[in-house]
Write a protein that holds these residues in place. Structure first.
Motif, PDB file in Angstrom:
ATOM      1  N   LEU A  23      22.159  15.542  11.398  1.00 36.75           N
ATOM      2  CA  LEU A  23      22.045  17.211  11.672  1.00 36.75           C
ATOM      3  C   LEU A  23      23.217  17.408  12.641  1.00 36.75           C
ATOM      4  O   LEU A  23      23.822  16.551  13.285  1.00 36.75           O
ATOM      5  CB  LEU A  23      20.785  17.249  12.493  1.00 36.75           C
ATOM      6  N   PRO A  24      23.446  18.680  12.693  1.00 36.54           N
ATOM      7  CA  PRO A  24      24.714  19.013  13.331  1.00 36.54           C
ATOM      8  C   PRO A  24      24.512  19.353  14.882  1.00 36.54           C
ATOM      9  O   PRO A  24      25.650  19.461  15.574  1.00 36.54           O
ATOM     10  CB  PRO A  24      25.068  20.371  12.758  1.00 36.54           C
ATOM     11  N   GLN A  25      23.167  19.202  15.433  1.00 40.10           N
ATOM     12  CA  GLN A  25      23.238  19.622  16.904  1.00 40.10           C
ATOM     13  C   GLN A  25      23.762  18.367  17.612  1.00 40.10           C
ATOM     14  O   GLN A  25      23.674  17.362  17.188  1.00 40.10           O
ATOM     15  CB  GLN A  25      21.646  19.909  16.954  1.00 40.10           C
ATOM     16  N   THR A  26      23.731  18.401  18.747  1.00 34.76           N
ATOM     17  CA  THR A  26      23.967  17.681  19.847  1.00 34.76           C
ATOM     18  C   THR A  26      22.604  17.213  20.255  1.00 34.76           C
ATOM     19  O   THR A  26      21.459  17.777  20.535  1.00 34.76           O
ATOM     20  CB  THR A  26      24.430  18.350  21.145  1.00 34.76           C
ATOM     21  N   THR A  27      22.386  15.831  20.263  1.00 30.96           N
ATOM     22  CA  THR A  27      21.072  15.137  20.694  1.00 30.96           C
ATOM     23  C   THR A  27      21.262  14.505  21.999  1.00 30.96           C
ATOM     24  O   THR A  27      22.173  13.631  21.996  1.00 30.96           O
ATOM     25  CB  THR A  27      20.847  14.351  19.474  1.00 30.96           C
ATOM     26  N   ILE A  28      20.230  14.192  22.670  1.00 32.21           N
ATOM     27  CA  ILE A  28      20.270  13.784  24.041  1.00 32.21           C
ATOM     28  C   ILE A  28      19.081  12.845  23.683  1.00 32.21           C
ATOM     29  O   ILE A  28      17.999  13.397  23.724  1.00 32.21           O
ATOM     30  CB  ILE A  28      19.986  14.444  25.485  1.00 32.21           C
ATOM     31  N   ILE A  29      19.135  11.836  24.039  1.00 32.53           N
ATOM     32  CA  ILE A  29      18.017  10.695  23.847  1.00 32.53           C
ATOM     33  C   ILE A  29      17.701   9.961  25.165  1.00 32.53           C
ATOM     34  O   ILE A  29      18.687   9.241  25.632  1.00 32.53           O
ATOM     35  CB  ILE A  29      18.286   9.537  22.664  1.00 32.53           C
ATOM     36  N   VAL A  30      16.313   9.960  25.689  1.00 30.70           N
ATOM     37  CA  VAL A  30      16.197   9.286  26.972  1.00 30.70           C
ATOM     38  C   VAL A  30      15.266   8.258  26.540  1.00 30.70           C
ATOM     39  O   VAL A  30      14.268   8.607  25.659  1.00 30.70           O
ATOM     40  CB  VAL A  30      15.444  10.197  27.810  1.00 30.70           C
ATOM     41  N   SER A  31      15.472   6.920  26.573  1.00 30.94           N
ATOM     42  CA  SER A  31      14.790   6.005  26.210  1.00 30.94           C
ATOM     43  C   SER A  31      14.995   4.701  26.940  1.00 30.94           C
ATOM     44  O   SER A  31      16.192   4.415  27.587  1.00 30.94           O
ATOM     45  CB  SER A  31      15.212   5.751  24.729  1.00 30.94           C
ATOM     46  N   GLN A  32      13.911   3.921  26.770  1.00 33.16           N
ATOM     47  CA  GLN A  32      13.890   2.694  27.473  1.00 33.16           C
ATOM     48  C   GLN A  32      14.155   1.493  26.530  1.00 33.16           C
ATOM     49  O   GLN A  32      14.604   0.314  26.833  1.00 33.16           O
ATOM     50  CB  GLN A  32      12.690   2.296  27.957  1.00 33.16           C
ATOM     51  N   ARG A  33      14.351   1.737  25.421  1.00 30.75           N
ATOM     52  CA  ARG A  33      14.931   1.034  24.144  1.00 30.75           C
ATOM     53  C   ARG A  33      16.249   1.121  23.751  1.00 30.75           C
ATOM     54  O   ARG A  33      16.762   2.069  23.469  1.00 30.75           O
ATOM     55  CB  ARG A  33      14.061   1.420  22.848  1.00 30.75           C
ATOM     56  N   VAL A  34      16.902  -0.183  23.961  1.00 31.21           N
ATOM     57  CA  VAL A  34      18.275  -0.175  23.658  1.00 31.21           C
ATOM     58  C   VAL A  34      18.585   0.015  22.291  1.00 31.21           C
ATOM     59  O   VAL A  34      19.538   0.871  22.095  1.00 31.21           O
ATOM     60  CB  VAL A  34      18.910  -1.711  23.927  1.00 31.21           C
ATOM     61  N   SER A  35      17.739  -0.420  21.376  1.00 32.90           N
ATOM     62  CA  SER A  35      18.150  -0.146  19.906  1.00 32.90           C
ATOM     63  C   SER A  35      17.942   1.428  19.669  1.00 32.90           C
ATOM     64  O   SER A  35      18.764   1.843  18.697  1.00 32.90           O
ATOM     65  CB  SER A  35      16.925  -0.909  19.224  1.00 32.90           C
ATOM     66  N   ALA A  36      17.206   2.250  20.489  1.00 29.52           N
ATOM     67  CA  ALA A  36      17.352   3.496  20.143  1.00 29.52           C
ATOM     68  C   ALA A  36      18.683   4.385  20.816  1.00 29.52           C
ATOM     69  O   ALA A  36      19.081   5.383  20.013  1.00 29.52           O
ATOM     70  CB  ALA A  36      16.388   4.328  20.994  1.00 29.52           C
ATOM     71  N   ILE A  37      19.373   3.587  21.488  1.00 26.42           N
ATOM     72  CA  ILE A  37      20.570   4.286  21.991  1.00 26.42           C
ATOM     73  C   ILE A  37      21.863   3.643  21.792  1.00 26.42           C
ATOM     74  O   ILE A  37      23.018   4.164  22.216  1.00 26.42           O
ATOM     75  CB  ILE A  37      20.550   4.772  23.683  1.00 26.42           C
ATOM     76  N   MET A  38      21.810   2.444  21.472  1.00 23.68           N
ATOM     77  CA  MET A  38      23.066   1.547  21.407  1.00 23.68           C
ATOM     78  C   MET A  38      24.175   2.061  20.483  1.00 23.68           C
ATOM     79  O   MET A  38      25.225   2.007  20.398  1.00 23.68           O
ATOM     80  CB  MET A  38      22.695   0.241  20.909  1.00 23.68           C
ATOM     81  N   HIS A  39      23.962   2.920  19.654  1.00 24.77           N
ATOM     82  CA  HIS A  39      24.753   3.707  18.671  1.00 24.77           C
ATOM     83  C   HIS A  39      25.365   5.201  19.054  1.00 24.77           C
ATOM     84  O   HIS A  39      26.162   5.612  18.418  1.00 24.77           O
ATOM     85  CB  HIS A  39      24.454   3.667  17.164  1.00 24.77           C
ATOM     86  N   ALA A  40      24.812   5.431  20.282  1.00 19.17           N
ATOM     87  CA  ALA A  40      25.030   6.653  20.679  1.00 19.17           C
ATOM     88  C   ALA A  40      26.683   6.911  21.178  1.00 19.17           C
ATOM     89  O   ALA A  40      27.295   5.874  21.504  1.00 19.17           O
ATOM     90  CB  ALA A  40      24.313   7.073  21.995  1.00 19.17           C
ATOM     91  N   ASP A  41      27.142   8.088  21.308  1.00 18.51           N
ATOM     92  CA  ASP A  41      28.590   8.522  21.333  1.00 18.51           C
ATOM     93  C   ASP A  41      28.750   7.940  22.987  1.00 18.51           C
ATOM     94  O   ASP A  41      30.095   7.784  23.508  1.00 18.51           O
ATOM     95  CB  ASP A  41      28.676   9.880  21.080  1.00 18.51           C
ATOM     96  N   LYS A  42      27.813   8.288  23.716  1.00 19.21           N
ATOM     97  CA  LYS A  42      27.774   7.990  25.422  1.00 19.21           C
ATOM     98  C   LYS A  42      26.428   7.710  25.630  1.00 19.21           C
ATOM     99  O   LYS A  42      25.579   8.271  25.605  1.00 19.21           O
ATOM    100  CB  LYS A  42      28.358   9.368  26.183  1.00 19.21           C
ATOM    101  N   ILE A  43      26.571   6.629  26.504  1.00 17.69           N
ATOM    102  CA  ILE A  43      25.126   6.214  27.157  1.00 17.69           C
ATOM    103  C   ILE A  43      25.420   6.188  28.771  1.00 17.69           C
ATOM    104  O   ILE A  43      26.558   5.743  29.148  1.00 17.69           O
ATOM    105  CB  ILE A  43      25.032   4.418  26.653  1.00 17.69           C
ATOM    106  N   LEU A  44      24.429   6.595  29.251  1.00 18.71           N
ATOM    107  CA  LEU A  44      24.478   6.878  30.606  1.00 18.71           C
ATOM    108  C   LEU A  44      23.311   5.767  31.039  1.00 18.71           C
ATOM    109  O   LEU A  44      22.068   5.934  30.840  1.00 18.71           O
ATOM    110  CB  LEU A  44      24.118   8.240  30.948  1.00 18.71           C
ATOM    111  N   VAL A  45      23.489   4.745  31.963  1.00 18.09           N
ATOM    112  CA  VAL A  45      22.735   3.927  32.466  1.00 18.09           C
ATOM    113  C   VAL A  45      22.029   4.443  33.954  1.00 18.09           C
ATOM    114  O   VAL A  45      23.242   4.368  34.783  1.00 18.09           O
ATOM    115  CB  VAL A  45      23.271   2.472  32.326  1.00 18.09           C
ATOM    116  N   LEU A  46      20.846   4.451  34.087  1.00 12.22           N
ATOM    117  CA  LEU A  46      20.565   4.813  35.313  1.00 12.22           C
ATOM    118  C   LEU A  46      19.452   3.610  35.851  1.00 12.22           C
ATOM    119  O   LEU A  46      18.855   2.909  35.219  1.00 12.22           O
ATOM    120  CB  LEU A  46      19.403   5.996  35.300  1.00 12.22           C
ATOM    121  N   SER A  47      19.796   3.516  37.219  1.00 12.05           N
ATOM    122  CA  SER A  47      18.813   2.459  37.999  1.00 12.05           C
ATOM    123  C   SER A  47      18.463   3.055  39.312  1.00 12.05           C
ATOM    124  O   SER A  47      19.255   3.610  40.102  1.00 12.05           O
ATOM    125  CB  SER A  47      19.717   0.988  38.277  1.00 12.05           C
ATOM    126  N   HIS A  48      17.222   3.259  39.093  1.00 16.53           N
ATOM    127  CA  HIS A  48      16.476   3.863  40.481  1.00 16.53           C
ATOM    128  C   HIS A  48      17.013   5.205  40.912  1.00 16.53           C
ATOM    129  O   HIS A  48      17.542   5.475  42.081  1.00 16.53           O
ATOM    130  CB  HIS A  48      16.861   3.033  41.805  1.00 16.53           C
TER     131      HIS A  48
END
Length: 194
Positions: free
Chosen positions: A137-162
């Motif tokens: 789809l043409p839209q920008t998508t932001i995925i918040v996930s605890q599953r690495v498999s859900a985000i590992m192919h993303a253009d940009k991943i932000l890793v948060l800790s605490h």
């Protein structure tokens, strides 16, 4: 913060190179398809629930959104999109509820789609098919996930800790330079996938 349910206390968020505060609140929220972590459904039909995303959605638009959300189970039901849903969706499984709430966001054809850990009940094959469909789809998508498999192919991943940003980049970059990301990947995926 993006749909301005909460205001940022630091920094600024931009959409289309404009600060989000420069948009009328209604206009800003019309641009966004938001799928919360907790799937919320209402008494009525499947179509009624999907049309909360777009009141005038046609049957074809509803069916297309359901297809993109991997909700093919609806086609198997005798009444299809006119099948009844009980209050809270108690007559559905957790993954069915999640797919319907994703379809409700997709029927709007939003410019920005935010999935807040909204595929956690899906099995890995359905989750992968959903991500592939959304990527088309043409839209920008932001995925918040605890599953690495859900985000590992993303253009940009932000890793948060605490609540702190500890890494930013693509999967391969983070595997090289972000210890916390490496630990998450190791705990979730086999060495061959990583």
């Amino acid at each position: 913060m993006i749909p301005r349910f909460y205001e940022a206390t630091q920094g600024q968020i931009f959409i289309k190179e404009r600060p989000i505060q420069s948009y009328r609140l209604q206009s800003l929220r019309q641009m966004i398809g938001f799928v919360p972590q907790q799937a919320l459904l209402f008494t009525g039909t499947i179509k009624d629930n999907i049309c909360f995303g777009k009141e005038d959605a046609t049957d074809d638009e509803v069916k297309y959104a359901l297809k993109m959300a991997q909700a093919s189970f609806v086609e198997e039901w005798k009444e299809g999109i006119y099948s009844p849903i009980t209050q809270g969706g108690h007559n559905l499984s957790g993954d069915q509820k999640q797919r319907l709430t994703i379809a409700r966001a997709l029927v709007r054809n939003p410019e920005l789609l935010i999935l807040d850990d909204s595929a956690s009940a899906l099995d890995f094959a359905t989750d992968a098919a959903l991500r592939k469909a959304i990527a088309s789809l043409p839209q920008t998508t932001i995925i918040v996930s605890q599953r690495v498999s859900a985000i590992m192919h993303a253009d940009k991943i932000l890793v948060l800790s605490h609540g702190e940003l500890v890494g930013i980049g693509k999967h391969d970059e983070l595997m090289e330079n972000c210890e916390i990301y490496q630990q998450i990947v190791t705990s979730q995926l086999s060495k061959e996938v990583a």
